[in-house]
Design an enzyme around this catalytic site. Structure first.
Site, PDB file in Angstrom:
ATOM      1  N   SER A 152       1.146  -1.199  -0.092  1.00 35.33           N
ATOM      2  CA  SER A 152       0.187  -0.057   0.269  1.00 35.33           C
ATOM      3  C   SER A 152       0.880   1.515   0.058  1.00 35.33           C
ATOM      4  CB  SER A 152      -0.883  -0.437   1.631  1.00 35.33           C
ATOM      5  OG  SER A 152      -1.649   1.303   1.466  1.00 35.33           O
ATOM      6  N   TYR A 165      -1.657  -0.372  10.417  1.00 37.72           N
ATOM      7  CA  TYR A 165      -2.163  -1.043   8.795  1.00 37.72           C
ATOM      8  C   TYR A 165      -0.851  -0.557   8.273  1.00 37.72           C
ATOM      9  CZ  TYR A 165      -3.437  -0.708   4.673  1.00 37.72           C
ATOM     10  OH  TYR A 165      -3.623  -1.382   3.133  1.00 37.72           O
TER      11      TYR A 165
END
Length: 258
Positions: A152, A165
């Site tokens: 990501s 995350y």
């Protein structure tokens, strides 16, 4: 072994896709099958996998489903054994299963921290460990194999309340670089794909009100990527000439600044 054609450049290859019951994994499995790969789809929701297999086969592709939780190392190893026994082994692995649960660290949402670490890090390592020997063997035979990991842009950028995350995705990106150093000489290409905001089920798992408001604001301000956009990127990486390895790809919505 099936001969490759320009329309089906992945003919003869076996692709394993995790997190395939929705979103990027589902779209990528369909696209890889369109490109000619025999696809094995892994996720927890057996009904969703069965629907995906039926859709792929209806469109002329080849797929089979293995329902499992990637955090279960024994189940993942058993799935890898089945891929060898039934298909001769995988030469393309798209490691995509993951979860995003942002929240301020002061909330001490330790169960959400652990869930993200278990799936995004431990689950990923379970799959890497189970399937890397197959990739190495396949690369030795055909001259190329692919290990593609979903990371990501959070691996590189700073997003308040996304600390855990983001840390798990930084792990994925850095791990991918190290694996490339280990496996590149054995003709296994390793790539980390770092998407910006993609419209998937990830957003539906978010419970923090601040993060939900931020996501809704971004959705109003720009057009998010679709899972198919990332799937096209996965297909591009896998169909490059064997001499070419895209180490890391960032895929952003045009309107997302960072």
């Amino acid at each position: 072994m099936t001969t490759q054609t320009s329309a089906r450049p992945l003919a003869g290859r076996v692709a394993v896709v995790t997190g395939a019951s929705s979103g990027i994994g589902e779209a990528s499995a369909e696209h890889l099958a369109e490109l000619g790969a025999r696809v094995v789809v892994l996720a927890r929701r057996a009904d969703r996998l069965d629907d995906l297999v039926a859709r792929i086969e209806k469109n002329g592709g080849s797929a089979r489903a293995l329902a499992l939780d990637v955090t279960d190392a024994v189940a993942v190893r058993a799935a890898a054994d089945r891929v060898v026994a039934e298909l001769g082994g995988a030469d393309l692995l798209f490691n995509n299963a993951g979860v995003m649960l942002p929240a301020p660290v002061e909330e001490l949402a330790t169960d959400q921290w652990q869930r993200q670490i278990d799936l995004n890090v431990t689950g990923l390592m379970n799959v890497v460990g189970a399937f890397t020997p197959q990739l190495v063997e396949a690369a030795g035979e055909r001259g190329v194999a692919d290990l593609i990991n979903t990371s990501s842009i959070a691996a590189q950028n700073i997003f308040p309340n996304f600390a855990v995350y983001s840390a798990t995705k930084a792990y994925v990106t850095h791990l991918s670089r190290h694996l490339r150093a280990e496996l590149g000489a054995k003709n296994v290409r390793v790539c980390a794909i770092e998407p910006g905001i993609v419209g998937t089920e990830l957003q539906s798992h978010v419970t923090d009100e601040g993060a939900l408001a931020w996501l809704e604001g971004s959705k109003q301000a720009m057009e998010w990527l679709t899972p198919q956009d990332v799937a096209q990127t996965v297909g591009f990486v896998a169909t490059l000439p064997p001499r070419v390895n895209m180490q890391q790809i960032t895929v952003m919505p045009t309107g997302q600044p960072s």
